[in-house]
Design an enzyme around this catalytic site. Structure first.
Site, mmCIF file in Angstrom:
data_model
loop_
_atom_site.group_PDB
_atom_site.id
_atom_site.type_symbol
_atom_site.label_atom_id
_atom_site.label_comp_id
_atom_site.label_asym_id
_atom_site.label_seq_id
_atom_site.Cartn_x
_atom_site.Cartn_y
_atom_site.Cartn_z
ATOM 1 N N GLY A 1 -7.829 22.413 66.969
ATOM 2 C CA GLY A 1 -7.365 21.518 65.922
ATOM 3 C C GLY A 1 -8.457 20.543 65.526
ATOM 4 O O GLY A 1 -9.653 20.783 65.724
ATOM 5 N N ASP A 2 -8.022 19.408 65.015
ATOM 6 C CA ASP A 2 -8.949 18.416 64.483
ATOM 7 C C ASP A 2 -9.975 17.960 65.514
ATOM 8 O O ASP A 2 -11.165 17.862 65.226
ATOM 9 C CB ASP A 2 -8.149 17.218 63.948
ATOM 10 C CG ASP A 2 -9.041 16.182 63.296
ATOM 11 O OD1 ASP A 2 -9.904 16.572 62.486
ATOM 12 O OD2 ASP A 2 -8.880 14.988 63.606
ATOM 13 N N GLY A 3 -9.542 17.691 66.738
ATOM 14 C CA GLY A 3 -10.465 17.213 67.771
ATOM 15 C C GLY A 3 -11.537 18.227 68.114
ATOM 16 O O GLY A 3 -12.729 17.900 68.174
ATOM 17 N N SER A 59 -3.776 25.629 65.343
ATOM 18 C CA SER A 59 -2.868 24.486 65.316
ATOM 19 C C SER A 59 -1.517 24.952 64.820
ATOM 20 O O SER A 59 -1.434 25.761 63.902
ATOM 21 C CB SER A 59 -3.426 23.422 64.360
ATOM 22 O OG SER A 59 -2.470 22.439 64.094
ATOM 23 N N ASP A 86 0.499 23.055 63.286
ATOM 24 C CA ASP A 86 0.877 22.237 62.138
ATOM 25 C C ASP A 86 0.838 22.984 60.816
ATOM 26 O O ASP A 86 1.536 22.634 59.881
ATOM 27 C CB ASP A 86 -0.031 21.005 62.036
ATOM 28 C CG ASP A 86 0.091 20.103 63.248
ATOM 29 O OD1 ASP A 86 1.116 20.184 63.952
ATOM 30 O OD2 ASP A 86 -0.841 19.324 63.503
ATOM 31 N N GLY A 111 4.951 19.603 64.671
ATOM 32 C CA GLY A 111 4.292 19.665 63.377
ATOM 33 C C GLY A 111 3.647 18.375 62.918
ATOM 34 O O GLY A 111 3.109 18.312 61.823
ATOM 35 N N ARG A 112 3.720 17.345 63.696
ATOM 36 C CA ARG A 112 3.098 16.065 63.400
ATOM 37 C C ARG A 112 3.393 15.607 61.976
ATOM 38 O O ARG A 112 4.514 15.252 61.676
ATOM 39 C CB ARG A 112 1.594 16.123 63.680
ATOM 40 C CG ARG A 112 1.017 14.752 63.831
ATOM 41 C CD ARG A 112 -0.389 14.689 64.336
ATOM 42 N NE ARG A 112 -1.221 15.825 64.054
ATOM 43 C CZ ARG A 112 -2.512 15.860 64.229
ATOM 44 N NH1 ARG A 112 -3.115 14.801 64.695
ATOM 45 N NH2 ARG A 112 -3.201 16.934 63.971
#
Length: 170
Positions: A39-41, A85, A87, A130-131
């Protein structure tokens, strides 16, 4: 999934010293190609690593962490990033890695609690993963015939609680 197994980007890699150790390990082993799934990180970390790569090698060479031959052999780092992810909030892809399996698990859970809800004549509220992206909630609602769905992209009106209670009382 990654959250359960703790495969998030390690704290050491968030520091230059940690990335320096990683660069040394890769250069020593002749590894110049990485496939980063996350994911983003993870993808942010990979991009930072890519941007610093030349400087990391130069520092390692200067301090004796790697040889000139290892620096030359590792002069170029290739990184492929793949969004892993649940999401499903990444532009340019129909479905991110992990979304389909997350949806599958959610549907299994809904199927398991539906008969209990019906037999006890109860209403169940289910919060899904799903944040900030309502994809899983929306698709679950469609697949399972939910009466209500709340998603971040379309927040409920101020009086939604009263409206829901009136509908349940009908």
């Amino acid at each position: 999934g990654g959250t359960v197994i703790g495969s998030a980007r390690c704290q050491d890699f968030r520091t230059r010293e940690g990335r320096l150790r990683a660069a040394r390990n890769l250069a020593k082993r002749g590894i110049t190609n990485l496939c980063v799934i996350g994911g983003d990180g993870s993808l942010t970390g990979a991009d930072t690593f890519r941007a610093e790569w030349g400087g990391l090698l130069a520092e390692l060479l200067k301090t004796g962490g790697i040889t000139a031959e290892e620096a030359q052999r590792s002069s170029h780092l290739n990184i492929v990033g793949m969004v892993g992810s649940i999401d499903n909030d990444f532009c340019g892809t129909d479905m991110t890695i992990g979304t389909d399996s997350a949806l599958h698990r959610i549907i299994e859970i809904v199927d398991a609690i539906t008969t209990t809800a019906q037999s006890h004549q109860r209403t169940f509220v289910l919060e899904v993963m799903g944040r900030h992206c309502g994809y899983l909630a929306l698709i679950t609602a469609l697949a399972c015939g939910a009466d209500w769905v709340f998603i971040p992209e379309s927040p409920p009106e101020d009086d939604w609680e009263e409206h829901l209670c009136r509908r349940l009382a009908e």
